[in-house]
Design a protein around this motif. Sequence first.
Motif, mmCIF file in Angstrom:
data_model
loop_
_atom_site.group_PDB
_atom_site.id
_atom_site.type_symbol
_atom_site.label_atom_id
_atom_site.label_comp_id
_atom_site.label_asym_id
_atom_site.label_seq_id
_atom_site.Cartn_x
_atom_site.Cartn_y
_atom_site.Cartn_z
ATOM 1 N N ARG A 203 11.459 5.547 21.106
ATOM 2 C CA ARG A 203 11.703 6.781 20.354
ATOM 3 C C ARG A 203 10.436 7.231 19.614
ATOM 4 N NH1 ARG A 203 13.616 7.726 15.318
ATOM 5 N NH2 ARG A 203 14.223 5.569 14.954
ATOM 6 N N MET A 204 9.730 6.267 19.023
ATOM 7 C CA MET A 204 8.492 6.591 18.304
ATOM 8 C C MET A 204 7.436 7.129 19.273
ATOM 9 S SD MET A 204 8.408 3.369 15.678
ATOM 10 C CE MET A 204 6.882 3.760 14.844
ATOM 11 N N ILE A 205 7.280 6.483 20.407
ATOM 12 C CA ILE A 205 6.313 6.946 21.409
ATOM 13 C C ILE A 205 6.689 8.352 21.865
ATOM 14 C CG2 ILE A 205 5.458 6.597 23.779
ATOM 15 C CD1 ILE A 205 4.119 4.685 21.875
ATOM 16 N N GLY A 206 7.968 8.574 22.102
ATOM 17 C CA GLY A 206 8.433 9.894 22.521
ATOM 18 C C GLY A 206 8.085 10.985 21.525
ATOM 19 N N GLN A 207 8.156 10.671 20.245
ATOM 20 C CA GLN A 207 7.819 11.645 19.201
ATOM 21 C C GLN A 207 6.315 11.866 19.086
ATOM 22 O OE1 GLN A 207 9.686 9.968 15.732
ATOM 23 N NE2 GLN A 207 11.701 10.794 16.242
ATOM 24 N N LEU A 208 5.551 10.826 19.324
ATOM 25 C CA LEU A 208 4.102 10.898 19.152
ATOM 26 C C LEU A 208 3.360 11.388 20.392
ATOM 27 C CD1 LEU A 208 3.527 7.492 17.342
ATOM 28 C CD2 LEU A 208 3.705 9.737 16.309
ATOM 29 N N ASP A 209 3.884 11.060 21.544
ATOM 30 C CA ASP A 209 3.202 11.341 22.812
ATOM 31 C C ASP A 209 3.360 12.817 23.184
ATOM 32 O OD1 ASP A 209 2.064 11.283 25.322
ATOM 33 O OD2 ASP A 209 3.815 10.360 26.270
ATOM 34 N N THR A 210 2.383 13.621 22.790
ATOM 35 C CA THR A 210 2.450 15.057 23.069
ATOM 36 C C THR A 210 1.991 15.401 24.476
ATOM 37 O OG1 THR A 210 0.249 15.346 22.095
ATOM 38 C CG2 THR A 210 2.154 15.692 20.643
ATOM 39 N N SER A 211 1.331 14.463 25.160
ATOM 40 C CA SER A 211 0.816 14.742 26.505
ATOM 41 C C SER A 211 1.771 14.279 27.611
ATOM 42 C CB SER A 211 -0.551 14.070 26.687
ATOM 43 O OG SER A 211 -0.412 12.660 26.631
ATOM 44 N N GLY A 212 2.780 13.495 27.243
ATOM 45 C CA GLY A 212 3.733 13.011 28.243
ATOM 46 C C GLY A 212 3.242 11.820 29.046
ATOM 47 N N SER A 213 2.203 11.137 28.575
ATOM 48 C CA SER A 213 1.627 10.001 29.301
ATOM 49 C C SER A 213 2.386 8.694 29.065
ATOM 50 C CB SER A 213 0.164 9.810 28.881
ATOM 51 O OG SER A 213 0.092 9.411 27.518
ATOM 52 N N GLY A 214 3.263 8.676 28.078
ATOM 53 C CA GLY A 214 3.964 7.438 27.742
ATOM 54 C C GLY A 214 3.151 6.549 26.817
ATOM 55 N N LYS A 215 2.006 7.055 26.383
ATOM 56 C CA LYS A 215 1.128 6.325 25.476
ATOM 57 C C LYS A 215 0.683 7.264 24.360
ATOM 58 C CE LYS A 215 -0.815 3.274 29.011
ATOM 59 N NZ LYS A 215 -2.058 2.724 29.532
ATOM 60 N N VAL A 216 0.199 6.672 23.280
ATOM 61 C CA VAL A 216 -0.267 7.452 22.136
ATOM 62 C C VAL A 216 -1.766 7.216 21.950
ATOM 63 C CG1 VAL A 216 -0.041 7.763 19.638
ATOM 64 C CG2 VAL A 216 1.982 7.330 21.026
ATOM 65 N N SER A 217 -2.515 8.308 21.892
ATOM 66 C CA SER A 217 -3.959 8.213 21.640
ATOM 67 C C SER A 217 -4.213 8.099 20.134
ATOM 68 C CB SER A 217 -4.668 9.464 22.169
ATOM 69 O OG SER A 217 -4.322 10.588 21.368
ATOM 70 N N TYR A 218 -5.432 7.792 19.777
ATOM 71 C CA TYR A 218 -5.793 7.704 18.358
ATOM 72 C C TYR A 218 -5.554 9.045 17.666
ATOM 73 C CZ TYR A 218 -8.420 7.245 14.068
ATOM 74 O OH TYR A 218 -8.778 7.250 12.735
ATOM 75 N N ASP A 219 -5.960 10.139 18.298
ATOM 76 C CA ASP A 219 -5.773 11.465 17.697
ATOM 77 C C ASP A 219 -4.296 11.769 17.466
ATOM 78 O OD1 ASP A 219 -8.498 11.917 17.606
ATOM 79 O OD2 ASP A 219 -8.536 13.010 19.511
ATOM 80 N N GLN A 220 -3.444 11.419 18.416
ATOM 81 C CA GLN A 220 -2.007 11.634 18.255
ATOM 82 C C GLN A 220 -1.460 10.763 17.111
ATOM 83 O OE1 GLN A 220 -1.057 10.604 22.321
ATOM 84 N NE2 GLN A 220 -0.565 12.733 22.840
#
Length: 179
Positions: free
Chosen positions: A151-168
């Motif tokens: 759920r947290m990744i889904g909220q943070l991942d704005t690119s849809g990659s399934g991962k969160v970058s430092y900027d995100q």
Amino acid sequence: MHSTRQTGSSQLKSLLGIDPSSSVEMTESDLRQCMEAFRRFENKQGRFPVAKLIEGFEAAQTFVSETVIEESMNSLAAQGVESMEFYDFATLVCSKKLRKRRSTHACLKAIFRHLDQDSDGFISAEELQMSVEALMGDGEAGEPAERLAERMIGQLDTSGSGKVSYDQFVCMLNHSISS
């Protein structure tokens, strides 16, 4: 009647431990806050009284320890500097803001690196899940760690990659703090 010692900007920067040859980053917001604070406390000569630095930092929304500000005040007082021009006040305030931003950035980078266990520059749901489990245990507080991490990744991942970058990651923290 006592005199106020006039000090040039580069000499003042040296007294305060700021590299005289460097420029200090000032955002539009920083500049506006400094101008409002300066106008609030400026004396009849259009200068900022050194004795009002603690209040000036608060008015400019620059929250650093009073000890740090008092060190600057003592350094200036030792040289007989009682007031400063706007540019010098803004430079002092913004240099402290910049140091604080850099310190915050270093802390956020360290947290991100800890969460990014495979060092690929992203936090995956699996990596976040492991951290959540380590912090609160799986299944405690109602929601399983796996579902919470997804759920947290889904909220943070704005690119849809399934991962969160430092900027995100930083963007999410800024949003959380401001709301």
